[in-house]
Design an enzyme around this catalytic site. Sequence first.
Site, mmCIF file in Angstrom:
data_model
loop_
_atom_site.group_PDB
_atom_site.id
_atom_site.type_symbol
_atom_site.label_atom_id
_atom_site.label_comp_id
_atom_site.label_asym_id
_atom_site.label_seq_id
_atom_site.Cartn_x
_atom_site.Cartn_y
_atom_site.Cartn_z
ATOM 1 N N GLU A 9 1.192 -0.762 0.110
ATOM 2 C CA GLU A 9 -0.641 0.492 -0.118
ATOM 3 C C GLU A 9 0.669 1.074 -0.051
ATOM 4 O O GLU A 9 0.525 2.313 -0.474
ATOM 5 C CB GLU A 9 -0.567 0.091 1.369
ATOM 6 C CG GLU A 9 -1.962 -0.613 0.863
ATOM 7 C CD GLU A 9 -2.931 -0.930 2.071
ATOM 8 O OE1 GLU A 9 -3.719 -0.015 2.845
ATOM 9 O OE2 GLU A 9 -3.692 -2.114 2.960
ATOM 10 N N ASP A 82 -2.425 -4.234 3.611
ATOM 11 C CA ASP A 82 -2.107 -4.583 5.204
ATOM 12 C C ASP A 82 -3.292 -5.842 5.823
ATOM 13 O O ASP A 82 -4.203 -5.996 5.026
ATOM 14 C CB ASP A 82 -2.403 -3.450 5.456
ATOM 15 C CG ASP A 82 -1.883 -2.473 4.932
ATOM 16 O OD1 ASP A 82 -0.473 -2.608 5.499
ATOM 17 O OD2 ASP A 82 -1.954 -1.485 5.840
ATOM 18 N N ASP A 84 -5.834 -6.615 7.510
ATOM 19 C CA ASP A 84 -7.058 -6.348 7.659
ATOM 20 C C ASP A 84 -7.739 -6.413 7.013
ATOM 21 O O ASP A 84 -8.003 -6.304 5.604
ATOM 22 C CB ASP A 84 -7.251 -4.990 8.732
ATOM 23 C CG ASP A 84 -6.504 -3.741 8.188
ATOM 24 O OD1 ASP A 84 -6.350 -4.094 6.684
ATOM 25 O OD2 ASP A 84 -6.347 -2.351 8.342
ATOM 26 N N GLU A 86 -9.559 -3.369 5.526
ATOM 27 C CA GLU A 86 -9.240 -2.697 4.308
ATOM 28 C C GLU A 86 -7.942 -2.939 3.398
ATOM 29 O O GLU A 86 -8.327 -3.000 2.303
ATOM 30 C CB GLU A 86 -8.960 -1.452 4.959
ATOM 31 C CG GLU A 86 -10.064 -1.029 5.687
ATOM 32 C CD GLU A 86 -11.026 -0.273 5.731
ATOM 33 O OE1 GLU A 86 -11.665 0.030 3.966
ATOM 34 O OE2 GLU A 86 -11.940 -0.688 5.963
ATOM 35 N N TYR A 301 1.554 -4.715 13.504
ATOM 36 C CA TYR A 301 0.942 -4.144 12.783
ATOM 37 C C TYR A 301 -0.082 -3.156 13.410
ATOM 38 O O TYR A 301 -0.192 -3.617 14.500
ATOM 39 C CB TYR A 301 -0.236 -4.771 12.108
ATOM 40 C CG TYR A 301 -1.085 -4.350 11.074
ATOM 41 C CD1 TYR A 301 -0.442 -3.493 9.827
ATOM 42 C CD2 TYR A 301 -2.362 -4.409 11.497
ATOM 43 C CE1 TYR A 301 -1.546 -2.102 9.160
ATOM 44 C CE2 TYR A 301 -3.647 -3.966 10.410
ATOM 45 C CZ TYR A 301 -2.889 -2.775 9.645
ATOM 46 O OH TYR A 301 -3.832 -1.957 8.722
ATOM 47 N N ARG A 303 -2.785 -1.384 14.252
ATOM 48 C CA ARG A 303 -4.457 -1.717 14.210
ATOM 49 C C ARG A 303 -4.777 -2.916 14.470
ATOM 50 O O ARG A 303 -5.240 -3.507 13.724
ATOM 51 C CB ARG A 303 -4.950 -1.476 12.610
ATOM 52 C CG ARG A 303 -5.199 0.575 12.171
ATOM 53 C CD ARG A 303 -5.841 0.548 10.757
ATOM 54 N NE ARG A 303 -4.930 1.906 10.177
ATOM 55 C CZ ARG A 303 -4.510 2.056 9.623
ATOM 56 N NH1 ARG A 303 -3.496 1.111 9.478
ATOM 57 N NH2 ARG A 303 -4.004 3.704 9.886
ATOM 58 N N HIS A 346 -4.750 -10.222 14.561
ATOM 59 C CA HIS A 346 -3.814 -10.372 14.683
ATOM 60 C C HIS A 346 -2.752 -9.609 15.682
ATOM 61 O O HIS A 346 -3.478 -10.190 17.365
ATOM 62 C CB HIS A 346 -3.073 -8.418 14.214
ATOM 63 C CG HIS A 346 -3.877 -7.679 13.441
ATOM 64 N ND1 HIS A 346 -4.042 -8.705 12.630
ATOM 65 C CD2 HIS A 346 -5.087 -6.850 13.214
ATOM 66 C CE1 HIS A 346 -4.976 -8.407 11.316
ATOM 67 N NE2 HIS A 346 -5.578 -6.948 11.898
#
Length: 697
Positions: A9, A82, A84, A86, A301, A303, A346
């Site tokens: 990203e 990433d 997650d 998104e 990570y 988040r 995570h």
Amino acid sequence: MAKTLVIVESPAKAKTINKYLPKGYKVQATMGHVRDLPKSKLGIDLENNFEPSYVTIRGKGDILKKMKSEAKKSDMVLLATDPDREGEAISWHIANYLNLTKEGSARIEFHEITKNAIRNAIKSQREINMDIVDAQQARRILDRLVGYSISPLLWKKIKKGLSAGRVQSVATKIIVDREKEIMDFVSREYWTLQLKVAIKEDGKDIFTARYHGVDGKKKDIDSEDELKEILDNLKKDPILVTDVKKGKKNRKPPNPFTTSTLQQEAFKKLNFSTKKTMSLAQQLYEGLNIEGKGSVGLITYMRTDSIRVSDEAKDNCRAYIEDNFGKEYLGTDVRKNKAKNVQDAHEAIRPTSMEFDPKLIKSSLKRDQYRLYKLIWDRFTASHMSNGVYDTTSVDISCGKYRFKASDSQLVFKGFMKVYDVEEEEDDEKDKGKDKELIPAITKGDILDMKDLIKEQKFTNPPPRYTEATLVKTLEEKGIGRPSTYSPTIQTILARGYVENIEKKFQPTELGIMVTELMEEYFSQIVDLDFTADMEASLDKIAEGDTKWQEIIGFFYKDFAKDLQHAEKVMEKIVIEDPVSDVECDKCGRMMVIKTGRYGKFLACPGFPECRNTKTIVEDLGIACPECENGSIVAKKSKKGRVFYGCTNYPECNFMVWDKPVKDEKCPKCDSLLLQKGYSKMTKTYCSNKDCDYVKK
């Protein structure tokens, strides 16, 4: 030689990953999302099972063309966005745009950017998880339905530029509800009573006993008359020690950081906004140039709502603790998540390697990068250390029917506190100062002599306004939003003018209160905390493959469409008039009005669009400028909205400071202007003279 394209990203992430890949791999960055619902229309087919219509985001066309060109030259495309929802959705959009086949592409996932993590991810290729993609689509469609349906209604009935949203409207309501609690709060009088006492025989070692109640039951002193009655009775009976208890108290180490707790602690300890914390954490995760090592991803990570830690990371941390502090500092590892709807995909936020001790790489990091990294490092290390241990003493004291208590605690083993400072949470005003004083050797039956008596009238306080830290904590506890949404939600409600951040505390504006009341009246489900939390749980069920996203959207939209239709018919138009200032427009003579913009309040001419004159609102601090004769210091804002302090005689006088000047007080060493930075307990007052080292204690 086979060629593999790896899609991530961000360019920073691409740079860090590239150094861990062998020849034949090429990394390209998407720069975030590449496709989304169109801005110009709803983009959801309400008649066709809520089918979304995606378009390429403006400015991403060239990136996608380049990606398509590279993909055609490659034998394999690895989607490494990433880890997650998104990220999964971005991979899915790219796969669709590039027409990737299952044989020619794969999804890889890593939670830290290290050599082992990247290579293990390549070995563990998988298909795109459509359940996770559907959960992201469902959230996006829900938010679009709410935002694109209610916002135009607010524009029509109130004014342009307003918006509503599933999470932002609930966050605003939480702040508005707290303000109403404060407005409705009725303060209650109470009195505190402390006795300064000593053992009668020697009278040397004085300690404090606090009033507890009557006949063993806890009771406040509610009035001055009640206090006088107690004081009169204290003269009649001896003061006796009725019980002495010695013990030990353990203080457990904190858990490693989640997104929420990182934002809270960075706000409290470092004075960072949630936005700044997440921006810095992103940099630490994606990779920074470390001297002698190149680009290195320093944390996992950022988040996450999990406190889980991998066995390898745990073992490395424990080895570090044993080597640097000794075996006695090693702790046990029994942890539970307290937050609602935790996704355990995570790990917690932790350093990627114990090799990168903050003090060893400090020179490679910017100041704020270092401060946040050290906070994460210290918290992770502390989480695997032993308890802090205190020796405690508790004394019960009686005087007739009245009871008093004294207690102390002495730290005898720091444990995790050797690494991580913890603040005592003194929520109760009456408990402040407790346990700070040591109790002398004392036994049951001792008679005490009263040396002094301290009485103080107090009043109960209303609940405090939310800060960024306490709002994030509340959103998490109530299951509103997700780690990735806390910071954007706060930025949105500030940008819309629904709340103001005054001295680090949120206060709702009249507009925020009005919009919230309208939402409560016409869209009660949207601002219902339980409903919003249940919707988050439903999105989790989609991600787990337990339900279809169309069912969740359909269930929601059935009632929402009725509420929307009703509101469009019944809601009356509300005219909001801007407050009139006492400043005359120097271009047309009208009295200027106060408006709220992106960076706060400003003056504007009401004759717009004929007259477009605007002015900043100047706050005069009432402090003479130290560099010119007749100037005074005023608060101003930079182009980016940051407050600074300068002279009214600018540009003739160039005096400017970032920290707030102190009124009616000069430096006791050199008589220069004093400046103040921080807030609340973290305030620091220091001399503005660079050659003077004065700091107020």
